[in-house]
Write an enzyme that holds these catalytic residues in place. Structure first.
Site, PDB file in Angstrom:
ATOM      1  N   HIS B  64       0.892  -0.990  -0.145  1.00  0.00           N
ATOM      2  CA  HIS B  64      -0.010  -0.197   0.044  1.00  0.00           C
ATOM      3  C   HIS B  64       1.076   1.282  -0.129  1.00  0.00           C
ATOM      4  CE1 HIS B  64      -3.620  -2.188   1.660  1.00  0.00           C
ATOM      5  NE2 HIS B  64      -4.006  -2.129   0.312  1.00  0.00           N
ATOM      6  N   ASP B  66       1.151   4.214   1.242  1.00  0.00           N
ATOM      7  CA  ASP B  66       1.673   4.887   2.369  1.00  0.00           C
ATOM      8  C   ASP B  66       2.722   4.385   3.084  1.00  0.00           C
ATOM      9  OD1 ASP B  66      -0.358   3.222   3.063  1.00  0.00           O
ATOM     10  OD2 ASP B  66      -0.744   3.916   4.947  1.00  0.00           O
TER      11      ASP B  66
END
Lengths: 308, 308
Positions: B64, B66
């Site tokens: 992901h 982030d």
């Protein structure tokens, strides 16, 4: 009717605290346009109070990482915030593939239409226009295909000259047409040409973003008379050979371009991380072009309205 | 002999000023290891005074954005700084392709060998070991393949018991061997086993990094007795249904894991951007596991030495 430039990053290549990678927001009448998007741009926009959900158009000068590594993070954030408005990215070929691969690998669901418009870096082109702004590319002289951007405010409704209103009595609808630029014919069949009976309210304002580039007078015809010129000045003038070798510019070269273009004001940026103190760069440029400032992170520069 | 964790980013999903995306530096004896690398990590490392050129090993929990959008910027900076030391990235399949595409599109010349080691997210594995640290994966329970990481300090040279030195007189070379764990045989042919004549200097220290994950007791055997546990707590406990739906954890769930694992101390992190004030999250977790702290950006947590 404010026309402002908010600097989000002023460093070249390597960012550091307080001097992020290239990104700026051009704002006209509260409508923001993003220019370049280095790593951390979304954070910088929050720091500067930019309403970044309002950005619908992003202009990327070239595909060196310090000008676009923040784009995927911004797009991800838009998705998480449930953005639905289309987003248009104007960029050299190759960026779409990078963004698409990261969207698919991260299983990101795009919540909005994302459009990429490729830029031809070899010639000036009008690439964008809305009801208030026209954006054209400015071919730069860099190691890889690179485009600067010229933002020109569209002319507003014209003011009707009093002398005309002393003679004729146009209707409300006719007044609207005249302000929008149409000619006027009275009931007796006499026609007044629009320039004869109107004058522009304000002079159209303009901003040129020129980075990354070596010194190039080829851009002068496009940026002549621009109100505000951002020109990269990666190096001080003693590093001119290095600047040339790397297709970057020096302070003095940026100032010479501003001077030859008869720009209203010059902003220096894209500073090499070698310079801790930027004041000497400013002084060097000011010795050639006095109305120069440093485009430091967080600074906001205003292009004031000028009546004719 | 310091073992510290420096928090570079504590927010989930959407970063904001002061709360960046996930990244931490685990440091043992001045040697830093990077865990996750959200957007802006290189800037955060500079702010925290991390000597980031010393990082040779980067551990990425999952793909992901982030948790990895900052990696390409860090790699680019290493190239610009002329790094020559090899860099090893331990990450799920797919990251190499993203990095390679950006390296080639940006015409970046890699100045150092860059290695990617794929992680099997389905089972615990020892993935890294040097002279002082052993790193194993901890399978998380998330929407996409995700691994936590367990950092275990290797045992140091053992101390020789005084009682033994009162009886025998080993040479300098023999002492070195005994400290390193070897048995000892005296001139008369009598053999002492190593545990009989030595004891460990210090207890081996450990740190577990568990994010992103839903509540999962499956990880307990691996993290039992860990000195410091970082466990995500994206939500407060009233949002447990949302946490479950998104394969994240609540404050209380993180604290329950810490309690059941008999961890020494708990750090909460990966906070939802919905929470402006994080104090209520801390209080909620402390009601279950008192020795809890917030892993805020810039904080440094020390795992003190403990003699046996």
């Amino acid at each position: 009717m404010k026309f402002t430039i908010t600097i989000l990053g002023c460093n070249s290549a390597i960012p550091k605290p307080g001097r992020n990678s290239s990104a700026q927001v051009v704002t006209l009448n509260s409508k923001p346009y993003l220019v370049d998007c280095g790593e951390g741009t979304q954070i910088q926009m929050r720091k500067s109070g930019i309403r970044f959900q309002k950005i619908d158009h992003i202009f990327i000068s070239h595909l060196h990482g310090d000008h676009f590594f923040g784009l995927i993070g911004l797009i991800s954030t838009y998705c998480l915030l449930g953005r639905t408005n289309p987003l248009h990215v104007y960029a050299p070929d190759g960026l779409r593939e990078i963004i698409d691969l990261q969207i698919s690998t991260t299983s990101t669901e795009l919540t909005f239409p994302l459009y990429f418009s490729p830029i031809d870096p070899d010639r000036p082109e009008k690439i964008f226009s809305d009801d208030q702004m026209l954006v054209s590319t400015i071919p730069m002289l860099h190691r890889i295909p690179t485009s600067g951007f010229l933002f020109v405010e569209k002319e507003r409704d014209r003011n009707i000259r009093k002398e005309f209103l002393n003679i004729e009595s146009p209707s409300f609808a006719e007044i609207r047409n005249i302000k929008a630029g149409m000619d006027y014919t009275n009931s007796a069949g006499k026609t007044y040409s629009n320039p004869e009976i109107t004058r522009p309210q304000y002079r159209s304002r303009s901003y040129a973003y020129c980075t990354d580039t070596a010194y190039s007078e080829r851009i002068l015809p496009q940026i002549r008379g621009v109100d505000l010129l951002y020109h990269e000045s990666t190096f001080m003038h003693d590093k001119q050979p290095k600047a040339e070798e790397r297709f970057h510019s020096t302070t003095v070269q940026a100032a010479m371009i501003a001077s030859k273009a008869q720009a209203g004001r010059l902003l220096l940026g894209h500073f090499s991380p070698r310079y801790e103190d930027l004041q000497p760069l400013l002084e060097e440029a000011r010795s050639v072009f006095p109305d120069t400032d440093l485009a430091l992170d967080g600074c906001v520069f205003d292009i004031p309205l000028k009546r004719w």
